[in-house]
Design an enzyme around this catalytic site. Structure first.
Site, PDB file in Angstrom:
ATOM      1  N   SER A 130       0.823  -1.202   0.000  1.00  0.00           N
ATOM      2  CA  SER A 130       0.000   0.000   0.000  1.00  0.00           C
ATOM      3  C   SER A 130       0.865   1.263   0.000  1.00  0.00           C
ATOM      4  O   SER A 130       1.732   1.418  -0.852  1.00  0.00           O
ATOM      5  CB  SER A 130      -0.971  -0.049   1.187  1.00  0.00           C
ATOM      6  OG  SER A 130      -2.015   0.872   1.054  1.00  0.00           O
ATOM      7  N   ASP A 284      -8.301  -5.655  -5.723  1.00  0.00           N
ATOM      8  CA  ASP A 284      -8.074  -4.441  -4.938  1.00  0.00           C
ATOM      9  C   ASP A 284      -8.952  -3.327  -5.506  1.00  0.00           C
ATOM     10  O   ASP A 284      -8.925  -3.055  -6.713  1.00  0.00           O
ATOM     11  CB  ASP A 284      -6.591  -4.052  -5.032  1.00  0.00           C
ATOM     12  CG  ASP A 284      -6.167  -3.003  -4.023  1.00  0.00           C
ATOM     13  OD1 ASP A 284      -6.996  -2.149  -3.649  1.00  0.00           O
ATOM     14  OD2 ASP A 284      -4.990  -3.017  -3.618  1.00  0.00           O
ATOM     15  N   HIS A 313      -7.606  -5.592  -1.251  1.00  0.00           N
ATOM     16  CA  HIS A 313      -6.401  -4.898  -0.798  1.00  0.00           C
ATOM     17  C   HIS A 313      -5.787  -5.612   0.402  1.00  0.00           C
ATOM     18  O   HIS A 313      -4.566  -5.631   0.562  1.00  0.00           O
ATOM     19  CB  HIS A 313      -6.747  -3.448  -0.427  1.00  0.00           C
ATOM     20  CG  HIS A 313      -5.552  -2.604  -0.131  1.00  0.00           C
ATOM     21  ND1 HIS A 313      -4.656  -2.225  -1.108  1.00  0.00           N
ATOM     22  CD2 HIS A 313      -5.090  -2.072   1.035  1.00  0.00           C
ATOM     23  CE1 HIS A 313      -3.699  -1.476  -0.567  1.00  0.00           C
ATOM     24  NE2 HIS A 313      -3.937  -1.385   0.730  1.00  0.00           N
TER      25      HIS A 313
END
Length: 337
Positions: A130, A284, A313
């Site tokens: 991320s 995601d 995610h």
């Protein structure tokens, strides 16, 4: 193991915005030992709601990244409550007055830690999930001669318009709380923090995750139980101004921002010399594979390795998807061999 960390005093730091972050401090933790040849450095920056402690799920004995073989450095993102943040910076830069710290600023300070303080000239790998993966891209573009390989997973080199809008949604949910008071709250804006967590939970996992009831694998009987857990986590662990400071960093993410590339995104991607594996999670919702596909076209040595997971995610969150973890380790080994 997780509670101890060091702090590197940076002094006054000129920021890309033109402001100055006064008396800045960079919190970090290291694991393992630097080799005699000083060529075993792995940098794992922190992600949005993480500190160095959360990174410990990405390495270990027998893993692709192993403290027995690698010198692992985990610098904490500005705004995460350990490095300089709205919650620990004195007036006049406290709370909502904390300046915008961009990816460029974070990596420039991390460079000072590694190069000036620790005497490191070469990085074998920068990897991360991320926002940490966004920093991996930034490292490779900002210091292309220093970084040998990167593996951003569930990340992007530039925050997309859709990603920006998603972040506006969670920000609006937090700031709608009357206790928010423009960031000058006397007590934490609990309702806003709960709303932030509740909205975020809809984006962190995929539609498949909810449809197939995978939340039960996390110990929740219903989606509502999961939402309540996310509410509690944000109330118990996060300062509202810190969340928004990091969110601003995320929204401004762009490896071409700054004096090197002056907004030329394709030039910035083309300047990355590091061997690269991009590892998006197919489901995601805010770092989709399409963004990485576009990036890979302009990067000289990039391999795209998407992984399809119903965890979206959060496939990358240690313990969620064993298949993702195995694929991640395999890709890291390819870059470190």
């Amino acid at each position: 193991m997780t509670d101890e960390y060091k702090t590197f005093a940076l002094g006054d730091v000129p920021l890309l915005s033109g402001e100055v972050l006064r008396d800045a401090k960079l919190a970090y933790k290291t694991y393992g030992e630097l080799s005699e040849t000083r060529d075993n450095v792995v940098v794992l920056p922190t992600f949005y709601t993480g500190t160095h402690a959360r990174n410990e799920g990405f390495f270990g004995s027998g893993r692709a990244i192993d403290p027995a073989r690698h010198f692992i450095i985990c610098p904490n993102l500005f705004g995460n409550g350990l490095s300089s943040s709205p919650s620990n910076t004195p007036s006049p830069q406290d709370g909502p007055r904390f300046p915008l710290v961009q990816m460029w600023d974070n990596i420039a300070c991390q460079y000072r830690l590694l190069h000036d303080h620790l005497g490191i000239e070469r990085i074998a790998l920068v990897a991360g999930w991320s926002m940490a993966g966004c920093q991996a891209y930034q490292w490779a573009a900002q210091y292309p001669d220093m970084v040998q390989a990167i593996l951003p997973f569930c990340a992007s080199a530039k925050t997309s318009p859709h990603n920006f809008v998603f972040l506006e949604g969670v920000k609006a949910a937090l700031c709608a709380d009357s206790a928010w008071n423009g960031g000058d709250y006397a007590t934490p804006p609990v309702a806003g923090l709960k709303a932030f967590g509740r909205v975020y939970a809809g984006w962190a996992f995929s539609q498949t995750f909810y449809r197939e009831g995978l939340f039960q694998q996390l110990g929740f009987d219903t989606p509502e139980a999961l939402l309540q857990d996310w509410e509690a986590d944000h109330v118990e662990h996060w300062d509202a101004n810190n969340l928004l400071a990091k969110l601003a960093t995320w929204q401004a993410g762009d490896i071409s921002a700054g004096p090197l590339y002056q907004g030329d995104f394709h030039k910035a991607l083309g300047s990355i010399r590091a061997r690269t594996i991009l590892m998006p999670s197919v489901q995601d919702l805010y770092f989709p594979p399409a963004d990485n596909e576009i990036e890979a076209r302009y990067m000289p040595d990039a391999e795209l390795c998407p992984y399809d997971s119903p965890w979206g995610h959060c496939a990358a969150n240690p313990g969620n998807d064993a298949g993702f973890t195995a694929a991640l380790d395999a890709n890291i080994r390819k870059l470190l061999q």
